[in-house]
Design a protein around this motif. Sequence first.
Motif, short mmCIF file in Angstrom:
data_model
loop_
_atom_site.label_atom_id
_atom_site.label_comp_id
_atom_site.label_asym_id
_atom_site.label_seq_id
_atom_site.Cartn_x
_atom_site.Cartn_y
_atom_site.Cartn_z
N LYS A 78 0.83 -1.20 0.00
CA LYS A 78 0.00 0.00 0.00
C LYS A 78 0.87 1.25 0.00
CE LYS A 78 -3.89 -2.23 2.33
NZ LYS A 78 -4.69 -2.33 3.56
N GLU A 116 -3.31 -7.86 -5.61
CA GLU A 116 -3.60 -6.87 -4.57
C GLU A 116 -2.95 -5.53 -4.90
OE1 GLU A 116 -2.60 -9.89 -4.11
OE2 GLU A 116 -3.69 -10.89 -2.49
N GLU A 118 -2.28 -4.27 -7.89
CA GLU A 118 -3.03 -3.63 -8.96
C GLU A 118 -4.33 -3.03 -8.42
OE1 GLU A 118 -3.29 -6.87 -11.68
OE2 GLU A 118 -1.61 -6.15 -12.90
N ALA A 119 -4.95 -3.71 -7.46
CA ALA A 119 -6.18 -3.21 -6.87
C ALA A 119 -5.95 -1.89 -6.14
CB ALA A 119 -6.77 -4.25 -5.91
N ILE A 120 -4.84 -1.80 -5.42
CA ILE A 120 -4.51 -0.56 -4.71
C ILE A 120 -4.30 0.57 -5.71
CG2 ILE A 120 -2.78 0.57 -3.25
CD1 ILE A 120 -2.26 -2.25 -2.05
N TRP A 121 -3.57 0.28 -6.77
CA TRP A 121 -3.29 1.26 -7.82
C TRP A 121 -4.58 1.80 -8.42
CZ3 TRP A 121 0.26 -0.23 -12.53
CH2 TRP A 121 0.46 0.89 -13.34
N GLU A 122 -5.55 0.92 -8.65
CA GLU A 122 -6.78 1.30 -9.33
C GLU A 122 -7.77 2.03 -8.41
OE1 GLU A 122 -8.12 -2.46 -10.56
OE2 GLU A 122 -6.69 -2.67 -12.21
N ARG A 123 -7.61 1.93 -7.09
CA ARG A 123 -8.63 2.42 -6.17
C ARG A 123 -8.26 3.67 -5.38
NH1 ARG A 123 -9.51 -2.72 -7.17
NH2 ARG A 123 -11.59 -3.63 -6.99
N ILE A 124 -6.97 4.00 -5.32
CA ILE A 124 -6.57 5.16 -4.52
C ILE A 124 -5.64 6.05 -5.33
CG2 ILE A 124 -5.39 5.97 -2.44
CD1 ILE A 124 -6.21 3.43 -1.05
N HIS A 125 -5.98 7.34 -5.38
CA HIS A 125 -5.13 8.33 -6.04
C HIS A 125 -4.93 9.49 -5.08
CE1 HIS A 125 -3.43 11.05 -8.97
NE2 HIS A 125 -4.37 11.95 -8.68
#
Length: 320
Positions: A78, A116, A118-125
């Motif tokens: 993360k 996991e 890739e999911a973090i990358w796609e969901r938080i900016h």
Amino acid sequence: MRADRLMTIMILLQNRGKMTAKELAEELEVSDRTILRDMDALSTAGIPVVSDRGKDGGWRLVDNFRSQLSGLTMDDLKSLFLFPSGKVLEDLGLHSGALDTRQKLLAAIPGTFRGEAEAIWERIHIDSSTWRASKENLDALKTVQQAVWESKKLTILYEQADGEQNERVVEPLGLVAKGDTWYLVAIRDSEFRNYRVSRIHKAIVENETFIRPANFILAGYWEQSKEEFIQRLPAYDVQVEIHPSVMKRLYFTSKFVQVIKKESSSPDQWIEATLRFNAEQEAVEYIVGFANKMKIIAPKDLKSKVVSLANSVIDFYNEL
């Protein structure tokens, strides 16, 4: 540079599994022959690359080779993928290349974690800039950054809060971005100082280097410095009653006011609150802006000053 190209080839093969020499050549904008020479160089360096022949052939890494990071946890992932604002990177001159940095990270982490990540990358900016673009002068930032990297003394022409400018020589330790404002942390006269980069009107990197203080940690120093600054700020508390219709405005009208106490009540009743300002004049101007929707309870002498300001506004517009 060839070393960068070889690293990029490894990353591409790690992420995509298999690529032909032609695909690699197009991706890297080189010739097929150059790719073949690069593959020989990778093999010589001990990287297990092989070429499969046939219709579905291409170059690949043996046994899904990964340059894994040891001991990586989900919290680590993360932290790695929560990148700072693009504006901060742009200020520092760190522009993204053809292959995103996070793609390189994906290639380096264990396969069990890639989903996991890739999911973090796609969901938080993270966007640490303000709603209105900063108009601060950052002409000196590049020069200051050079001095920080090279541990060289820096001569700056600095503008103080009162507008006076003077020249000083400092030992630059690091740069801190707070929101979209940059600060230089440096040593001057054996003391740690913070300088707002937008107030540096001229910067010259000297040839003389300096030795950084042992065990100096920029993040730790900055947190301590920030806390000390907050503690030094003057405080002027005002007890008021607020009409419920303007409660939402309370949190958006001024960045200087702090609500330190609020008494709950029914929706149609006035709400008691304690507001903290930096100075009495700030309190007067703030309260006048709420007209008949805010009552002063204490200090009592503040009422006459609010009335005086309100009357001066009325007199001013009556004379127009």
